[in-house]
Motif scaffolding. Sequence first.
Motif, PDB file in Angstrom:
ATOM      1  N   LEU A   1     -13.849  55.038 -42.087  1.00 44.68           N
ATOM      2  CA  LEU A   1     -13.473  54.447 -40.802  1.00 44.68           C
ATOM      3  C   LEU A   1     -13.365  55.761 -40.298  1.00 44.68           C
ATOM      4  CD1 LEU A   1     -10.761  52.270 -42.604  1.00 44.68           C
ATOM      5  CD2 LEU A   1     -12.629  51.903 -40.904  1.00 44.68           C
TER       6      LEU A   1
ATOM      7  N   ALA B   1      -1.457  52.974 -48.451  1.00 47.79           N
ATOM      8  CA  ALA B   1      -2.063  52.234 -49.673  1.00 47.79           C
ATOM      9  C   ALA B   1      -2.122  53.043 -50.660  1.00 47.79           C
ATOM     10  CB  ALA B   1      -2.920  51.226 -49.480  1.00 47.79           C
TER      11      ALA B   1
ATOM     12  N   ASN C   1      -3.549  52.720 -59.465  1.00 48.86           N
ATOM     13  CA  ASN C   1      -5.140  52.801 -60.126  1.00 48.86           C
ATOM     14  C   ASN C   1      -5.411  53.790 -59.363  1.00 48.86           C
ATOM     15  OD1 ASN C   1      -7.068  52.199 -61.179  1.00 48.86           O
ATOM     16  ND2 ASN C   1      -7.216  50.142 -60.662  1.00 48.86           N
TER      17      ASN C   1
ATOM     18  N   GLN D   1      -0.452  53.477 -54.328  1.00 47.17           N
ATOM     19  CA  GLN D   1      -1.632  52.912 -55.145  1.00 47.17           C
ATOM     20  C   GLN D   1      -1.845  54.116 -57.092  1.00 47.17           C
ATOM     21  OE1 GLN D   1      -3.992  50.810 -57.177  1.00 47.17           O
ATOM     22  NE2 GLN D   1      -4.296  50.618 -54.913  1.00 47.17           N
TER      23      GLN D   1
ATOM     24  N   ILE E   1      -7.008  46.927 -49.716  1.00 44.28           N
ATOM     25  CA  ILE E   1      -5.351  47.288 -49.886  1.00 44.28           C
ATOM     26  C   ILE E   1      -5.143  46.436 -51.027  1.00 44.28           C
ATOM     27  CG2 ILE E   1      -3.040  47.943 -49.273  1.00 44.28           C
ATOM     28  CD1 ILE E   1      -4.629  48.895 -46.667  1.00 44.28           C
TER      29      ILE E   1
ATOM     30  N   PHE F   1      -9.305  54.572 -60.106  1.00 46.67           N
ATOM     31  CA  PHE F   1     -10.224  53.523 -60.018  1.00 46.67           C
ATOM     32  C   PHE F   1     -10.329  53.413 -58.320  1.00 46.67           C
ATOM     33  CE2 PHE F   1     -13.979  51.994 -59.546  1.00 46.67           C
ATOM     34  CZ  PHE F   1     -15.184  52.197 -60.459  1.00 46.67           C
TER      35      PHE F   1
ATOM     36  N   MET G   1       1.667  45.539 -44.303  1.00 45.73           N
ATOM     37  CA  MET G   1       0.177  45.450 -43.459  1.00 45.73           C
ATOM     38  C   MET G   1       0.843  44.283 -42.372  1.00 45.73           C
ATOM     39  SD  MET G   1      -2.303  46.158 -44.632  1.00 45.73           S
ATOM     40  CE  MET G   1      -3.613  45.450 -43.269  1.00 45.73           C
TER      41      MET G   1
ATOM     42  N   ILE H   1     -13.364  54.137 -48.340  1.00 43.76           N
ATOM     43  CA  ILE H   1     -13.332  53.241 -47.117  1.00 43.76           C
ATOM     44  C   ILE H   1     -12.531  54.438 -46.032  1.00 43.76           C
ATOM     45  CG2 ILE H   1     -11.704  51.827 -46.141  1.00 43.76           C
ATOM     46  CD1 ILE H   1     -12.379  50.247 -49.298  1.00 43.76           C
TER      47      ILE H   1
ATOM     48  N   LEU I   1      -6.084  51.309 -38.977  1.00 40.35           N
ATOM     49  CA  LEU I   1      -6.018  51.300 -40.326  1.00 40.35           C
ATOM     50  C   LEU I   1      -6.424  52.196 -41.455  1.00 40.35           C
ATOM     51  CD1 LEU I   1      -9.233  48.112 -39.752  1.00 40.35           C
ATOM     52  CD2 LEU I   1      -6.764  48.039 -40.454  1.00 40.35           C
TER      53      LEU I   1
ATOM     54  N   ILE J   1     -17.405  47.613 -45.279  1.00 44.62           N
ATOM     55  CA  ILE J   1     -16.986  48.702 -44.761  1.00 44.62           C
ATOM     56  C   ILE J   1     -18.359  48.981 -44.399  1.00 44.62           C
ATOM     57  CG2 ILE J   1     -14.948  50.167 -44.685  1.00 44.62           C
ATOM     58  CD1 ILE J   1     -12.614  48.811 -45.317  1.00 44.62           C
TER      59      ILE J   1
ATOM     60  N   ALA K   1      -3.212  52.579 -42.525  1.00 48.25           N
ATOM     61  CA  ALA K   1      -2.974  51.434 -43.973  1.00 48.25           C
ATOM     62  C   ALA K   1      -3.256  52.088 -45.153  1.00 48.25           C
ATOM     63  CB  ALA K   1      -2.729  50.101 -42.967  1.00 48.25           C
ATOM     64  N   ILE K   2      -4.290  52.734 -44.665  1.00 49.31           N
ATOM     65  CA  ILE K   2      -4.689  52.640 -45.614  1.00 49.31           C
ATOM     66  C   ILE K   2      -4.485  54.029 -46.601  1.00 49.31           C
ATOM     67  CG2 ILE K   2      -7.155  53.375 -47.065  1.00 49.31           C
ATOM     68  CD1 ILE K   2      -8.597  51.842 -45.377  1.00 49.31           C
TER      69      ILE K   2
ATOM     70  N   ILE L   1     -11.903  54.163 -54.366  1.00 52.03           N
ATOM     71  CA  ILE L   1     -12.971  53.173 -53.585  1.00 52.03           C
ATOM     72  C   ILE L   1     -11.816  53.369 -52.362  1.00 52.03           C
ATOM     73  CG2 ILE L   1     -13.512  51.045 -53.168  1.00 52.03           C
ATOM     74  CD1 ILE L   1     -13.627  51.169 -56.423  1.00 52.03           C
ATOM     75  N   LEU L   2     -10.508  54.136 -52.088  1.00 48.50           N
ATOM     76  CA  LEU L   2      -9.877  53.841 -51.327  1.00 48.50           C
ATOM     77  C   LEU L   2     -10.928  54.422 -49.921  1.00 48.50           C
ATOM     78  CD1 LEU L   2      -6.453  52.471 -51.906  1.00 48.50           C
ATOM     79  CD2 LEU L   2      -8.195  50.876 -50.437  1.00 48.50           C
TER      80      LEU L   2
END
Lengths: 230, 97
Positions: free
Chosen positions: A71, A51, A57, A55, B21, A59, A1, A67, A44, B36, A47-48, A63-64
């Motif tokens: 975006l 991630a 996990n 990641q 995150i 689940f 981040m 998101i 962003l 979001i 970054a996601i 969700i990411l």
Amino acid sequence: MILANKAVENAADHAVAAAAANPPGITKLTENAELFVMMVLLTLLAAITLAIIRQRNMFGVVILAGIYSFLMASVMIILDAVDVAMTEASVGAGISTVVLLATLHLTQSIEYPQRRSVLIPFFISVVVGAALVWGTSGLPAFGAKTAPIHGHVAPTFIQYSADHKMPPNIVTAVLADFRGFDTLGEVTVVFTAGIGVLLLLQGGWRVTGNGRRSEDDDEQQGMDSSGGTA
Amino acid sequence: MFYVATGAILLALLFVVIRAIKGPTVFDRALAGNSIGTLAILLLASYGFLTGRPEFLDIGLTYGLLNLIGTFAVLKFFRHGDLAYDITDDEEKPGWK
């Protein structure tokens, strides 16, 4: 981040520097605002993406990904592609989140680390990505007046649809007349997909028998109702 | 004024993405996803007025509906593992599942 924060700061510096270099006019300010918003949103997104890669996990990954789609839909709106943004939001954030969750219900929700080396896939993706970026250098500039689409294609459509008494809405004329077979193919694909989904759903209910529409359930309800009346 | 609003929304987006995150639990991430979606609607609105073309406000309605349904779907899957789960089944037929 920290990286993302630094990139956002860089974008802010860039926008401020651009605003200082140019005399403040409405269009300049709007352009700077567009640049700034795009910088922040793309940072962003990056970054996601990182991630999602890190990641474990599943689940959280789903969700990411939702998101990410929201975006990306915002980016599409900034780029004035509102229809694409609508599709991105409904398909990316809506349908695929639900489908991924349904898949997740059938599997385990923890990803185990890869044993094999990731060098070859990394190499292939870098080469393909570089080739795609290199390919965009041959495209005309974004919004250029000299692009072939503005010089040849659009005037031909306008003239031809006027000459041949096509629908006055040229978008409709393009979709239904110029691209009639293409649209027919798309409709065929959508119908086939719908039939396939219907068959899959019915087959799932019949085979597993754990849904509320299964035959066992109907029999049980019938017995209940008959017992109630008797 | 719209510059300040857009900047504030982008800052809020940054914080919410950090939470999505880092978020230790699933619920942090689900809440971040919902936020979001809301912030995307706000960004759509404020950016439309910023550029002087607020014609795309209607898209915000679609986003709102999608956001609500998506969050419901995520949480329902997390709780029951089934999107068509009916809670009255538990009351009428105990031990059915």
